[in-house]
Structures are given as C-alpha cells and as structure tokens.
Design an enzyme around this catalytic site. Structure first.
Site, short mmCIF file in Angstrom:
data_model
loop_
_atom_site.label_atom_id
_atom_site.label_comp_id
_atom_site.label_asym_id
_atom_site.label_seq_id
_atom_site.Cartn_x
_atom_site.Cartn_y
_atom_site.Cartn_z
N VAL A 30 14.74 -1.70 4.09
CA VAL A 30 14.30 -1.40 5.47
C VAL A 30 14.81 -2.48 6.43
O VAL A 30 15.31 -2.17 7.52
CB VAL A 30 12.76 -1.27 5.54
CG1 VAL A 30 12.29 -1.16 6.99
CG2 VAL A 30 12.30 -0.05 4.74
N ARG A 67 14.77 -17.03 -2.22
CA ARG A 67 15.75 -16.44 -3.15
C ARG A 67 17.04 -16.03 -2.43
O ARG A 67 18.10 -15.97 -3.03
CB ARG A 67 15.17 -15.17 -3.82
CG ARG A 67 13.99 -15.39 -4.72
CD ARG A 67 13.53 -14.05 -5.30
NE ARG A 67 12.88 -13.18 -4.30
CZ ARG A 67 11.58 -13.21 -4.02
NH1 ARG A 67 10.78 -14.01 -4.67
NH2 ARG A 67 11.05 -12.40 -3.10
N SER A 68 16.92 -15.72 -1.14
CA SER A 68 18.07 -15.19 -0.41
C SER A 68 18.85 -16.26 0.36
O SER A 68 19.79 -15.93 1.09
CB SER A 68 17.62 -14.10 0.56
OG SER A 68 17.11 -13.02 -0.17
N CYS A 87 5.70 5.79 6.07
CA CYS A 87 6.84 6.70 6.26
C CYS A 87 6.45 8.17 6.22
O CYS A 87 6.88 8.97 7.06
CB CYS A 87 7.91 6.40 5.21
SG CYS A 87 7.24 6.20 3.55
N GLN A 114 8.75 12.33 -2.30
CA GLN A 114 9.24 11.10 -1.68
C GLN A 114 10.34 10.43 -2.50
O GLN A 114 10.24 10.29 -3.72
CB GLN A 114 8.06 10.13 -1.49
CG GLN A 114 7.00 10.69 -0.55
CD GLN A 114 5.83 9.75 -0.29
OE1 GLN A 114 4.71 10.19 -0.25
NE2 GLN A 114 6.09 8.47 -0.08
N GLY A 119 11.93 4.49 -0.69
CA GLY A 119 10.66 4.06 -0.10
C GLY A 119 10.03 2.92 -0.88
O GLY A 119 9.21 2.17 -0.35
N HIS A 175 12.46 11.78 2.58
CA HIS A 175 11.19 12.33 2.09
C HIS A 175 11.05 13.77 2.59
O HIS A 175 11.36 14.06 3.75
CB HIS A 175 10.00 11.54 2.64
CG HIS A 175 9.83 10.16 2.08
ND1 HIS A 175 10.62 9.63 1.09
CD2 HIS A 175 8.90 9.21 2.38
CE1 HIS A 175 10.19 8.40 0.80
NE2 HIS A 175 9.16 8.13 1.57
P1 A2P Z 1 14.25 -11.39 -0.82
O1 A2P Z 1 15.46 -10.49 -0.84
O2 A2P Z 1 14.60 -12.81 -0.52
O3 A2P Z 1 13.38 -11.21 -2.01
P2 A2P Z 1 12.72 -4.41 -0.64
O4 A2P Z 1 11.45 -3.74 -0.21
O5 A2P Z 1 13.93 -3.60 -0.34
O6 A2P Z 1 12.67 -4.89 -2.04
O7 A2P Z 1 12.83 -5.73 0.29
C1 A2P Z 1 11.78 -6.65 0.45
C2 A2P Z 1 12.16 -7.69 1.50
O8 A2P Z 1 11.05 -8.57 1.68
C3 A2P Z 1 13.33 -8.56 1.08
O9 A2P Z 1 14.06 -8.94 2.22
C4 A2P Z 1 12.62 -9.77 0.47
O10 A2P Z 1 13.39 -10.95 0.47
C5 A2P Z 1 11.49 -9.92 1.44
N1 A2P Z 1 10.39 -10.69 0.86
C6 A2P Z 1 9.63 -10.38 -0.21
N2 A2P Z 1 8.72 -11.36 -0.44
C7 A2P Z 1 8.91 -12.31 0.51
C8 A2P Z 1 8.30 -13.56 0.82
N3 A2P Z 1 7.29 -14.05 0.11
N4 A2P Z 1 8.79 -14.26 1.88
C9 A2P Z 1 9.81 -13.77 2.61
N5 A2P Z 1 10.42 -12.59 2.38
C10 A2P Z 1 9.99 -11.87 1.34
#
Ligand code: A2P
Length: 340
Positions: A17, A42-43, A133, A160, A164, A246
């Site tokens: 999203v 992680r990113s 959604c 769905q 999602g 969906h």
């Molecule tokens: P990251 O990619 O670093 O894990 P999806 O729903 O497609 O899996 O995406 C979830 C989004 O929410 C990703 O960008 C993820 O980042 C981010 N996210 C999940 N947990 C955290 C957190 N504790 N702090 C910041 N971002 C988060």
C-alpha cells in the site's frame, strides 16, 4: 485550489500500500514540496522512486515528523497506534490506513465521495482514518441508495485478494501456485491453510461472537461512514486466490420501494462508480479488469424478489488503490485544499 505545497511523509513506504501511495501522490499530482519515506530499520539502505528521483528510505521514529505537514500511514495497526500521536503532536496531520483509529469517536473515518465533510474533525486528534478496503468499495455504491431509499439491512459476502494481506501474502500465493503445478513442496506461512486453488472464510482474527474482525469492521465502519447506526449489516469475508482486486456480493434491503433499473441510473451518476452491467454480452465487473483502476465497478444489478424492497449487486475494486492508497490520497487532497 491553493498553490501551497506540502512536506509529505509515507510511513510503511516499502509495503504494497505504501508503494502505491507514493505512486498515487505522483499520478494525482499532489502538491508535494518534499517526500519522506519511512519504514522499519530492516529497509535502511533501500531507495524508492518519486517523480524520477531516488529517495532513501529512513527509519520511522518518534522524531520523523518534525516539519512534516501530512503523513500517510500504512505500516500496520501497532505502528500507527504508537507513532501517529507523535506526528500529530508535531502538527503533522495523519491519514492512517490501519484499523487502529477507525472506531475512535474523535477520529473521522472518511470516504471522500460519501462523507468528505467529516474531514474537518481531524482537528480533534490530528488523525483521519482510512476505512477498511472492503468497506470503502461497499459504502460508495450504498451511499446514493441510502439517501434515496433508506437502507434497512445489508448482507455482504466478499471475495478478497491476497494483496490485502501485504507483500508476503502475494509471494505466498505465487509460490504455492508454482509449487502445486510443478509437484514441488510448498509452505503456508501467512495463511493457516493453502490459499492457492482454495477459498478461506477467514480474514483477520476470530472474535468471541464467531465472526472475524474483518467482518465486524464492515459492520461498524459502514454505520460510521453512512452516519446511521440503524443500518443492519451482516458479513462473510473470504480470502480467494486472486492477486489484486476485491469482489463483493451485496444484498440490500431498503425501507422504500427500490428497483434495480432505478439503482442502475442512480449509480451511473455516482462519482467514483462505474456501472458495468450488460450480462447478455458477458459484461460484469471483474477483479482482473478492476486492478490498476481507481473506480468502483458495479454490475449484476437485480431485483431481490424474496423481500418487498431489495436488490442484489456485484461490486469490484482495486483494494490497493481505491481500497487503500487512492482513498488516502483523496482524503489528503481535501485536507490540503480546504483545511491546511
Ligand atoms: P519494512 O519493509 O521495513 O518491514 P506490507 O503490508 O506490504 O507487508 O507492508 C508493511 C509496511 O509497514 C512495510 O513498509 C514495513 O516496513 C512497514 N512496517 C512494519 N512494521 C514497522 C515498524 N515497526 N516500523 C516501521 N515500519 C514498519
């Protein structure tokens, strides 16, 4: 439209999203002065594109929102619950795609085609909630019906797509399909059962009343957005092996006399809705055709002759676009144009 430009943050930028939120800001030419992309640690090291430029992904922290005007959040409920108040404290208005704030009576829950006026309540907590959604694509066609015929009850069943659930679920369906077709071992990590070639009547967690949280979201959110707690809603939400889009079978019972033919012409005039209803030529809304579009597609309009005043319809939308990111950016547009 004012000429002001805004410092915008996207929290959850690396997710399905969040990624689409960035694309929507670009596609809809949102007046962005600067864009900050936030995700978990992680990113770190990742870069994402916006208007041809590479932007570094930063770690979401309590201090991420200083000097930001608007933050679009899609990083899960816990993350929103923890970080949205820090953004609001720094004067950055949050449009939150998670379920964390949706039922807070002080937080507006908004689908702009239906209740844009509620956006003004952002002043309470500095947070605006983006609905679920499945709820978004249902309330838009319900809205003109409720105004004209007063809805008594809605019975909805959903079909769905896995997007999602997020990135990992898309990968899980993909790898299971490949695994099954190639007679290879495969795993189910995201869902409790195999999703490939299957239907799971289980979205989000089960509650004490036997319904899932997703099903109850559709009940409570529909009433909040349509501003009428008297509407009866009962829902069965099902995950199906579709990647994007969906679909929903919706039965509507009204107080006043209703007819499918009249509903068709009402919906043809409803902003955000596209009627696709020519069954003799095999034309009806389809997930693979809705994917990539911002419209909500409505078809299979039929009178329900089992009750005095009822109709049936089939409603399909791209859950990542209108069901999440497009709706959030539309909210931000009203906020930017009318309130900031
Ligand atoms: P990251 O990619 O670093 O894990 P999806 O729903 O497609 O899996 O995406 C979830 C989004 O929410 C990703 O960008 C993820 O980042 C981010 N996210 C999940 N947990 C955290 C957190 N504790 N702090 C910041 N971002 C988060």
């Amino acid at each position: 439209m004012s000429s002001r430009k805004f410092n915008v943050a996207v929290a959850g930028a690396t997710g399905v999203v969040g990624n689409q939120m960035i694309a929507c800001l670009e596609e809809r030419n949102f007046p962005v002065k600067s864009l900050k992309l936030l995700a978990s640690s992680r990113s770190l090291g990742q870069k994402l594109k916006f208007r041809g430029e590479s932007i570094d992904v930063e770690e979401l922290t309590e201090r991420s929102f200083k000097d930001m005007d608007i933050a679009l959040f899609s990083a899960g409920g816990g993350t929103s619950e923890k970080f949205a108040p820090f953004a609001a404290q720094d004067g950055c208005v949050v449009v939150d795609n998670s379920s964390a704030w949706r039922m807070d009576p002080e937080v507006p829950l908004v689908v702009p085609e239906v209740n844009a006026h509620a956006i003004e309540q952002y002043k309470n907590k500095g947070i605006i909630a983006n609905p679920n959604c499945s709820t978004i694509q249902m309330v838009v066609p319900l809205y003109p019906l409720h105004k004209k015929y007063k809805i008594k009850r809605v019975v909805v069943s959903t079909y769905q797509s896995v997007s999602g659930t997020g990135k990992e679920a898309i990968d899980e369906l993909d790898s299971q399909i490949r695994g099954i077709l190639n007679f290879k071992e495969f795993q189910s990590k995201v869902y409790p059962h195999t999703i490939a070639f299957n239907c799971l009547p289980h979205i989000d967690v089960f509650l004490d009343n036997g319904y899932t949280k997703e099903e109850m979201k559709m009940v409570y959110e529909t009433r909040k957005i349509l501003e009428d707690d008297s509407i009866g809603v009962t829902s069965t939400t099902v995950r199906v092996p579709v990647f994007y889009g969906h679909s929903e079978s919706i039965n509507v019972e009204t107080e006043k006399k209703i007819s499918a033919a009249e509903v068709k012409s009402l919906l043809e005039k409803m902003p955000g809705v596209q009627v696709v209803d020519d069954p003799k030529n095999n034309l009806y809304p389809l997930a693979i055709e809705a994917a990539g579009n911002d419209q909500i597609f409505v078809g299979r309009l039929r009178d329900d002759d089992s009750i005095p005043n009822g109709i049936n319809m089939w409603v399909v939308a791209d859950n990542i676009r209108k069901g999440a990111s497009t709706n959030a950016v539309q909210i931000a547009e009203v906020l930017a144009n009318e309130y900031l």
